[in-house]
Motif scaffolding. Structure first.
Motif, PDB file in Angstrom:
ATOM      1  N   SER A   2       1.015  -0.949   0.318  1.00 57.84           N
ATOM      2  CA  SER A   2      -0.135   0.031   0.302  1.00 57.84           C
ATOM      3  C   SER A   2       0.995   0.888   0.047  1.00 57.84           C
ATOM      4  O   SER A   2       1.968   1.311  -0.050  1.00 57.84           O
ATOM      5  N   VAL A   3       0.093   2.252  -0.227  1.00 56.12           N
ATOM      6  CA  VAL A   3       0.926   3.830  -0.004  1.00 56.12           C
ATOM      7  C   VAL A   3       1.549   3.879   1.208  1.00 56.12           C
ATOM      8  O   VAL A   3       0.890   3.835   1.899  1.00 56.12           O
ATOM      9  N   LEU A   4       2.537   4.069   2.152  1.00 56.66           N
ATOM     10  CA  LEU A   4       3.527   4.612   2.394  1.00 56.66           C
ATOM     11  C   LEU A   4       2.897   5.917   3.365  1.00 56.66           C
ATOM     12  O   LEU A   4       2.858   6.742   2.483  1.00 56.66           O
ATOM     13  N   ARG A   5       2.636   6.175   4.770  1.00 51.15           N
ATOM     14  CA  ARG A   5       2.322   7.205   5.111  1.00 51.15           C
ATOM     15  C   ARG A   5       3.779   8.485   5.074  1.00 51.15           C
ATOM     16  O   ARG A   5       4.584   8.177   5.305  1.00 51.15           O
ATOM     17  N   PRO A   6       3.552   9.411   5.305  1.00 53.63           N
ATOM     18  CA  PRO A   6       4.353  10.721   5.512  1.00 53.63           C
ATOM     19  C   PRO A   6       5.315  10.095   6.753  1.00 53.63           C
ATOM     20  O   PRO A   6       6.553  10.353   6.415  1.00 53.63           O
ATOM     21  N   ARG A   7       4.325   9.409   7.523  1.00 53.21           N
ATOM     22  CA  ARG A   7       5.528   9.718   9.050  1.00 53.21           C
ATOM     23  C   ARG A   7       6.422   8.429   9.180  1.00 53.21           C
ATOM     24  O   ARG A   7       7.363   8.548   9.155  1.00 53.21           O
ATOM     25  N   GLU A   8       5.757   7.311   7.920  1.00 56.07           N
ATOM     26  CA  GLU A   8       6.759   6.233   7.792  1.00 56.07           C
ATOM     27  C   GLU A   8       7.663   6.570   6.717  1.00 56.07           C
ATOM     28  O   GLU A   8       8.888   6.203   6.686  1.00 56.07           O
TER      29      GLU A   8
END
Length: 301
Positions: free
Chosen positions: A55-61
């Motif tokens: 899936s698309v990574l979140r900004p924090r990740e």
């Protein structure tokens, strides 16, 4: 499937080196969370990581991966996201890493007697000058390890070899302290690195030196003394057909050697006579006539 054997870990700790036991071919695996979960046998965590990566990574990740030392290209390739989208979230973290790298260069390496006076950048510059390398061609970087501590890296090229040195940086109010994490880093901050050893002159045997000095003394002074003996006080040649001259007078009485006078008698002979004394044992006073005529009290002029 071919079996691989783990050889070791790269100095940066980001990849695991494996080798084929039959062919000797080497392979490199990223030491990411997926590999750690697989090595522990954590199937649940491994499945969760695969779902997150798909899936698309979140900004924090994204920022956590960049802060851990990953590049923008690595995050984009692993997540399947566009490179421009990853750069947007990675830019602040890259600035943070650059600032930590500059702070680490101003830190003081730890030695057995305490922190060094010079900074890491100054010591590395001296080591590079001693090796003949150019520090301007090297690159600095920094990231946080698994313990959330900063790791500073210096990367430079020496011929065809890419060298890397890693230090742990702990910031404080005095610039921070630096601790070497590998051999390359320890050599660069070693105070004795590149110092020339003092040359030692060969020591000759004392007996050989004395024998040589005696021979040179005899050769020099022996020849000089011989030449002086030969040239000092030359004798004039005697005239031919000359009658011998007798220096002794005719009818001369033979000389009779006088017996030697003992040293004690000789001493007494030259000692002055003791002055006269009166009945009481005191020296007698000279009379007026003796003083006027210059006659001693002993009776001798």
């Amino acid at each position: 499937m071919r079996d691989l054997r783990v050889v070791g870990l790269e100095p940066d700790g980001q990849h695991v080196i494996c080798a084929d036991p039959t062919t000797g071919d080497k392979f490199r695996l990223p030491a990411d969370d997926k590999l750690r979960a697989a090595s522990r046998g954590d199937i649940a965590r491994l499945g969760q990581i695969e779902i997150q990566m798909d899936s698309v990574l979140r900004p924090r990740e994204i920022q956590a991966r960049i802060r851990g030392g990953a590049t923008v290209e690595q995050v984009a390739n692993e997540s399947g996201m566009a490179l421009s989208r990853v750069e947007v979230f990675a830019h602040p973290v890259l600035l943070e890493r650059s600032q930590a790298s500059s702070m680490a260069q101003a830190g003081h390496p730890l030695r057995h007697d305490g922190p060094a006076v010079q900074t890491l950048a100054e010591i590395v510059a001296l080591a590079f000058r001693a090796r003949g390398h150019h520090l301007g061609e090297a690159t600095w970087d920094a990231w946080r390890d698994e313990d959330n501590k900063w790791v500073a890296q210096l990367k430079w090229q020496a011929g065809r070899t890419t060298n890397k040195a890693h230090w742990q940086y702990l910031p404080d109010g005095h610039g921070g302290t630096i601790t070497a994490l590998d051999d390359a880093a320890a050599e660069l901050i070693d105070p004795d690195f590149g110092r020339q050893l003092r040359g030692l002159a060969p020591v000759h045997s004392l007996a050989i030196e004395e024998e040589t000095s005696e021979e040179s003394f005899d050769e020099y002074y022996g020849t000089t003394a011989d030449s002086e003996i030969e040239t000092v006080a030359p004798q004039a040649p005697a005239p031919q057909n000359a009658a011998p001259v007798d220096l002794a007078p005719e009818n001369a009485a033979p000389e009779v050697a006088e017996p030697p006078v003992p040293a004690v008698a000789e001493t007494k002979r030259h000692e002055p006579p003791a002055p006269k004394k009166d009945k009481k044992g005191k020296p007698a006073m000279p009379s007026w006539e003796d003083v006027l005529l210059g006659v001693r009290s002993s009776g001798h002029n």
